[in-house]
Design a protein around this motif. Sequence first.
Motif, PDB file in Angstrom:
ATOM      1  N   LEU A 186      -2.823  -9.852 -18.473  1.00 40.36           N
ATOM      2  CA  LEU A 186      -3.668 -10.346 -17.394  1.00 40.36           C
ATOM      3  C   LEU A 186      -2.861 -11.139 -16.368  1.00 40.36           C
ATOM      4  N   THR A 241      -1.300  -8.740 -13.223  1.00 38.52           N
ATOM      5  CA  THR A 241      -1.900  -9.121 -11.942  1.00 38.52           C
ATOM      6  C   THR A 241      -0.836  -9.528 -10.935  1.00 38.52           C
ATOM      7  N   THR A 293       0.983  -6.390  -9.838  1.00 40.48           N
ATOM      8  CA  THR A 293       0.135  -5.570  -8.965  1.00 40.48           C
ATOM      9  C   THR A 293       0.095  -6.168  -7.562  1.00 40.48           C
ATOM     10  N   LEU A 294      -0.024  -7.466  -7.465  1.00 40.79           N
ATOM     11  CA  LEU A 294      -0.025  -8.114  -6.146  1.00 40.79           C
ATOM     12  C   LEU A 294       1.309  -7.911  -5.425  1.00 40.79           C
ATOM     13  N   ALA A 331      -1.078   1.284 -10.693  1.00 36.52           N
ATOM     14  CA  ALA A 331      -1.756   0.065 -11.131  1.00 36.52           C
ATOM     15  C   ALA A 331      -1.949   0.083 -12.653  1.00 36.52           C
ATOM     16  N   THR A 389       1.297  -0.627 -14.253  1.00 37.02           N
ATOM     17  CA  THR A 389       1.668  -2.021 -14.026  1.00 37.02           C
ATOM     18  C   THR A 389       1.028  -2.924 -15.075  1.00 37.02           C
ATOM     19  N   TYR A 390      -0.125  -2.546 -15.589  1.00 32.63           N
ATOM     20  CA  TYR A 390      -0.757  -3.308 -16.660  1.00 32.63           C
ATOM     21  C   TYR A 390      -0.335  -2.809 -18.040  1.00 32.63           C
TER      22      TYR A 390
END
Length: 101
Positions: free
Chosen positions: A47, A51, A54-55, A73, A76-77
């Motif tokens: 998390l 995040t 991703t930003l 995305a 990326t997680y």
Amino acid sequence: MTLPDESGSVLGPNAVAGEASRPKGSPGFLDHARSPAVVRTAVRVVLVVGTILTLINQGDALFGPGRVSLFKAALTYAIPYLVSTHGAVTARMRLIVPLQI
């Protein structure tokens, strides 16, 4: 033909490397990976790290006219989750082996 593993013990012809050092009946990699403590830690890591990444990687698309790549995305997680899980499970499994010596 038998081969010595990292600890110097000899493996049989059908043995998997690393399996000889794991005590019989002790949890395997997937057992540890599914344990609530490992999953909880990995979710917290993903998390935060997912995040932030991703930003950084898709900030222009999120806050501008560009398109967000759902595949990127998801990766990326997923990658931080897998890395966190692997690290936690590896550490847990290494703690089991010295206790048996």
